[in-house]
Design a protein around this motif. Structure first.
Motif, PDB file in Angstrom:
ATOM      1  N   GLN A  17       0.830  -1.198   0.000  1.00 20.03           N
ATOM      2  CA  GLN A  17       0.000   0.000   0.000  1.00 20.03           C
ATOM      3  C   GLN A  17       0.871   1.257   0.000  1.00 20.03           C
ATOM      4  OE1 GLN A  17      -3.470   0.010  -0.228  1.00 20.03           O
ATOM      5  NE2 GLN A  17      -3.179   2.195  -0.569  1.00 20.03           N
ATOM      6  N   LYS A  18       1.939   1.269   0.820  1.00 16.95           N
ATOM      7  CA  LYS A  18       2.862   2.407   0.872  1.00 16.95           C
ATOM      8  C   LYS A  18       3.542   2.595  -0.490  1.00 16.95           C
ATOM      9  CE  LYS A  18       3.984   2.342   5.766  1.00 16.95           C
ATOM     10  NZ  LYS A  18       5.002   2.072   6.778  1.00 16.95           N
ATOM     11  N   GLU A  19       3.953   1.491  -1.083  1.00 12.86           N
ATOM     12  CA  GLU A  19       4.603   1.557  -2.406  1.00 12.86           C
ATOM     13  C   GLU A  19       3.622   2.066  -3.455  1.00 12.86           C
ATOM     14  OE1 GLU A  19       7.846   1.105  -3.296  1.00 12.86           O
ATOM     15  OE2 GLU A  19       8.290   0.834  -1.174  1.00 12.86           O
ATOM     16  N   ALA A  20       2.376   1.628  -3.368  1.00 14.98           N
ATOM     17  CA  ALA A  20       1.346   2.026  -4.325  1.00 14.98           C
ATOM     18  C   ALA A  20       1.133   3.535  -4.285  1.00 14.98           C
ATOM     19  CB  ALA A  20       0.040   1.290  -4.050  1.00 14.98           C
ATOM     20  N   GLU A  21       1.189   4.119  -3.112  1.00 16.95           N
ATOM     21  CA  GLU A  21       0.990   5.550  -2.969  1.00 16.95           C
ATOM     22  C   GLU A  21       2.099   6.349  -3.651  1.00 16.95           C
ATOM     23  OE1 GLU A  21       0.650   6.123   1.247  1.00 16.95           O
ATOM     24  OE2 GLU A  21      -1.286   5.069   1.342  1.00 16.95           O
ATOM     25  N   ASN A  22       3.315   5.776  -3.721  1.00 13.82           N
ATOM     26  CA  ASN A  22       4.468   6.459  -4.331  1.00 13.82           C
ATOM     27  C   ASN A  22       4.692   6.084  -5.798  1.00 13.82           C
ATOM     28  OD1 ASN A  22       5.116   7.710  -1.850  1.00 13.82           O
ATOM     29  ND2 ASN A  22       6.244   5.898  -1.199  1.00 13.82           N
ATOM     30  N   ASP A  23       3.927   5.117  -6.320  1.00 10.40           N
ATOM     31  CA  ASP A  23       4.120   4.636  -7.692  1.00 10.40           C
ATOM     32  C   ASP A  23       3.149   5.350  -8.626  1.00 10.40           C
ATOM     33  OD1 ASP A  23       4.370   3.261 -10.078  1.00 10.40           O
ATOM     34  OD2 ASP A  23       4.343   1.272  -9.174  1.00 10.40           O
ATOM     35  N   PRO A  24       3.658   6.172  -9.569  1.00 10.76           N
ATOM     36  CA  PRO A  24       2.770   6.919 -10.461  1.00 10.76           C
ATOM     37  C   PRO A  24       1.977   5.995 -11.398  1.00 10.76           C
ATOM     38  CG  PRO A  24       5.070   7.242 -11.098  1.00 10.76           C
ATOM     39  CD  PRO A  24       5.068   6.456  -9.827  1.00 10.76           C
ATOM     40  N   ASN A  25       2.471   4.805 -11.663  1.00  9.88           N
ATOM     41  CA  ASN A  25       1.772   3.869 -12.549  1.00  9.88           C
ATOM     42  C   ASN A  25       0.627   3.142 -11.829  1.00  9.88           C
ATOM     43  OD1 ASN A  25       3.534   4.413 -14.710  1.00  9.88           O
ATOM     44  ND2 ASN A  25       5.007   2.905 -13.956  1.00  9.88           N
ATOM     45  N   GLY A  27      -1.654   4.503  -9.810  1.00 13.21           N
ATOM     46  CA  GLY A  27      -2.860   5.313  -9.586  1.00 13.21           C
ATOM     47  C   GLY A  27      -3.169   5.525  -8.117  1.00 13.21           C
ATOM     48  N   GLY A  28      -2.191   5.288  -7.254  1.00 14.82           N
ATOM     49  CA  GLY A  28      -2.367   5.526  -5.826  1.00 14.82           C
ATOM     50  C   GLY A  28      -3.123   4.443  -5.087  1.00 14.82           C
ATOM     51  N   ASN A  29      -3.491   3.358  -5.747  1.00 12.51           N
ATOM     52  CA  ASN A  29      -4.218   2.311  -5.028  1.00 12.51           C
ATOM     53  C   ASN A  29      -3.529   0.964  -5.196  1.00 12.51           C
ATOM     54  OD1 ASN A  29      -5.388   0.820  -7.342  1.00 12.51           O
ATOM     55  ND2 ASN A  29      -6.480   2.744  -7.697  1.00 12.51           N
ATOM     56  N   LEU A  30      -3.846   0.080  -4.301  1.00 12.24           N
ATOM     57  CA  LEU A  30      -3.210  -1.234  -4.240  1.00 12.24           C
ATOM     58  C   LEU A  30      -3.511  -2.062  -5.489  1.00 12.24           C
ATOM     59  CD1 LEU A  30      -1.436  -3.094  -2.608  1.00 12.24           C
ATOM     60  CD2 LEU A  30      -3.449  -3.878  -1.359  1.00 12.24           C
ATOM     61  N   GLY A  32      -4.113  -1.058  -8.545  1.00 12.28           N
ATOM     62  CA  GLY A  32      -3.305  -0.506  -9.640  1.00 12.28           C
ATOM     63  C   GLY A  32      -1.843  -0.899  -9.494  1.00 12.28           C
ATOM     64  N   PHE A  33      -1.365  -0.914  -8.255  1.00 12.75           N
ATOM     65  CA  PHE A  33       0.023  -1.292  -7.989  1.00 12.75           C
ATOM     66  C   PHE A  33       0.277  -2.743  -8.400  1.00 12.75           C
ATOM     67  CE2 PHE A  33       3.334  -2.901  -5.045  1.00 12.75           C
ATOM     68  CZ  PHE A  33       4.390  -2.105  -5.457  1.00 12.75           C
ATOM     69  N   VAL A  34      -0.631  -3.655  -8.042  1.00 15.27           N
ATOM     70  CA  VAL A  34      -0.478  -5.070  -8.386  1.00 15.27           C
ATOM     71  C   VAL A  34      -0.537  -5.228  -9.900  1.00 15.27           C
ATOM     72  CG1 VAL A  34      -1.537  -7.356  -8.197  1.00 15.27           C
ATOM     73  CG2 VAL A  34      -1.327  -5.908  -6.159  1.00 15.27           C
ATOM     74  N   ARG A  35      -1.533  -4.561 -10.548  1.00 14.19           N
ATOM     75  CA  ARG A  35      -1.625  -4.652 -12.013  1.00 14.19           C
ATOM     76  C   ARG A  35      -0.336  -4.139 -12.663  1.00 14.19           C
ATOM     77  NH1 ARG A  35      -7.021  -3.188 -10.988  1.00 14.19           N
ATOM     78  NH2 ARG A  35      -6.553  -0.979 -11.211  1.00 14.19           N
ATOM     79  N   SER A  36       0.195  -3.009 -12.192  1.00 14.95           N
ATOM     80  CA  SER A  36       1.420  -2.420 -12.731  1.00 14.95           C
ATOM     81  C   SER A  36       2.611  -3.356 -12.539  1.00 14.95           C
ATOM     82  CB  SER A  36       1.689  -1.082 -12.043  1.00 14.95           C
ATOM     83  OG  SER A  36       2.911  -0.544 -12.473  1.00 14.95           O
ATOM     84  N   ALA A  37       2.730  -3.940 -11.350  1.00 17.92           N
ATOM     85  CA  ALA A  37       3.851  -4.850 -11.067  1.00 17.92           C
ATOM     86  C   ALA A  37       3.777  -6.095 -11.938  1.00 17.92           C
ATOM     87  CB  ALA A  37       3.864  -5.222  -9.589  1.00 17.92           C
ATOM     88  N   VAL A  38       2.581  -6.646 -12.104  1.00 21.05           N
ATOM     89  CA  VAL A  38       2.421  -7.845 -12.933  1.00 21.05           C
ATOM     90  C   VAL A  38       2.743  -7.512 -14.391  1.00 21.05           C
ATOM     91  CG1 VAL A  38       0.742  -9.523 -13.799  1.00 21.05           C
ATOM     92  CG2 VAL A  38       0.816  -8.990 -11.363  1.00 21.05           C
ATOM     93  N   SER A  39       2.232  -6.384 -14.878  1.00 27.22           N
ATOM     94  CA  SER A  39       2.520  -5.975 -16.264  1.00 27.22           C
ATOM     95  C   SER A  39       4.019  -5.776 -16.476  1.00 27.22           C
ATOM     96  CB  SER A  39       1.785  -4.675 -16.600  1.00 27.22           C
ATOM     97  OG  SER A  39       0.403  -4.907 -16.661  1.00 27.22           O
ATOM     98  N   GLU A  40       4.656  -5.124 -15.514  1.00 29.50           N
ATOM     99  CA  GLU A  40       6.109  -4.894 -15.612  1.00 29.50           C
ATOM    100  C   GLU A  40       6.870  -6.211 -15.658  1.00 29.50           C
ATOM    101  OE1 GLU A  40       9.554  -2.958 -12.855  1.00 29.50           O
ATOM    102  OE2 GLU A  40       7.690  -1.812 -13.016  1.00 29.50           O
ATOM    103  N   LYS A  41       6.466  -7.154 -14.841  1.00 27.08           N
ATOM    104  CA  LYS A  41       7.119  -8.469 -14.818  1.00 27.08           C
ATOM    105  C   LYS A  41       6.942  -9.170 -16.159  1.00 27.08           C
ATOM    106  CE  LYS A  41       9.089 -12.100 -13.024  1.00 27.08           C
ATOM    107  NZ  LYS A  41      10.509 -12.157 -12.924  1.00 27.08           N
ATOM    108  N   ILE A  42       5.745  -9.109 -16.717  1.00 26.19           N
ATOM    109  CA  ILE A  42       5.493  -9.741 -18.021  1.00 26.19           C
ATOM    110  C   ILE A  42       6.326  -9.061 -19.108  1.00 26.19           C
ATOM    111  CG2 ILE A  42       3.743 -10.048 -19.818  1.00 26.19           C
ATOM    112  CD1 ILE A  42       1.710 -10.504 -17.515  1.00 26.19           C
ATOM    113  N   ASN A  43       6.355  -7.730 -19.106  1.00 27.08           N
ATOM    114  CA  ASN A  43       7.154  -7.000 -20.097  1.00 27.08           C
ATOM    115  C   ASN A  43       8.638  -7.313 -19.963  1.00 27.08           C
ATOM    116  OD1 ASN A  43       4.901  -5.789 -21.185  1.00 27.08           O
ATOM    117  ND2 ASN A  43       5.092  -3.925 -19.947  1.00 27.08           N
ATOM    118  N   GLN A  44       9.113  -7.427 -18.731  1.00 22.58           N
ATOM    119  CA  GLN A  44      10.512  -7.760 -18.476  1.00 22.58           C
ATOM    120  C   GLN A  44      10.825  -9.138 -19.019  1.00 22.58           C
ATOM    121  OE1 GLN A  44      11.598  -7.921 -14.336  1.00 22.58           O
ATOM    122  NE2 GLN A  44      13.777  -7.725 -14.783  1.00 22.58           N
TER     123      GLN A  44
END
Length: 185
Positions: A17-25, A27-30, A32-44
């Motif tokens: 939750q703390k990380e989500a608040e600081n991650d611009p990708n 959207g400030g919510n948990l 969005g943070f999980v979706r962003s992290a999963v997408s980043e992992k897939i892209n990587q």
């Protein structure tokens, strides 16, 4: 849309939750943070696969270049051997070699000339116009032969190479840092 539920310990949720608040990708919510992290992992992962394909492609290209260079080198070597053969069978080189051979000092004359006094002292006993002839026909000096026969030093070296290939009688020795030549017999 499909909903995915995750179970994580409370401290993990708080950390995310703390990380989500600081991650611009995120959207400030948990979520969005999980979706962003999963997408980043897939892209990587896709990028790593793509990178692996790039490396394979580069290795294949390098192998091709090495093969082309090897072929080019072989062609160049074949041409060089052909040119060497032409220069060795060059009638002018053969003629020069025969003349040079007839003028080379014999081993006895060569050793007699280079024993005892230094060459410069011996030359001082003769008129200056004879020095080139003496340095060549008694001392075996390659440069003196070139001057005496009115050819280049390279042409003399070509003639020496020709003679070495055709007779075992050609010898050389270093005298005061200069290569000198003579013939056996």
């Amino acid at each position: 849309m499909v909903r995915v539920n995750l179970e994580v310990p409370e401290e993990t949720k708080e950390k995310w939750q703390k990380e989500a608040e600081n991650d611009p990708n995120a959207g400030g919510n948990l979520s969005g943070f999980v979706r962003s992290a999963v997408s980043e992992k897939i892209n990587q992962s896709d990028s790593e696969v793509s990178h692996g394909e790039d490396i394979h492609s580069e290795i294949t290209e390098l192998k091709s270049m090495v093969n082309q260079l090897a072929e080019s080198l072989e062609t160049t070597n074949a041409r060089l051997r052909e040119i060497e053969g032409e220069s060795k069978s060059d009638p002018e080189t053969e003629k020069l070699a025969n003349e040079l051979f007839s003028r080379l000092p014999t081993k006895d004359d060569f050793e007699s000339w280079h024993s005892g006094k230094d060459e410069s002292l011996k030359l001082s006993e003769y008129p200056e116009e004879e020095h080139t002839n003496l340095r060549a026909e008694r001392g075996g000096a390659i440069g003196a032969f070139a001057e005496l026969m009115d050819v280049t030093v390279i042409q003399i070296h070509d003639a020496i190479s020709y003679l070495r290939e055709n007779t075992p009688l050609i010898q050389e020795r270093e005298i005061n840092g200069e290569t000198r030549i003579y013939r056996e017999g």
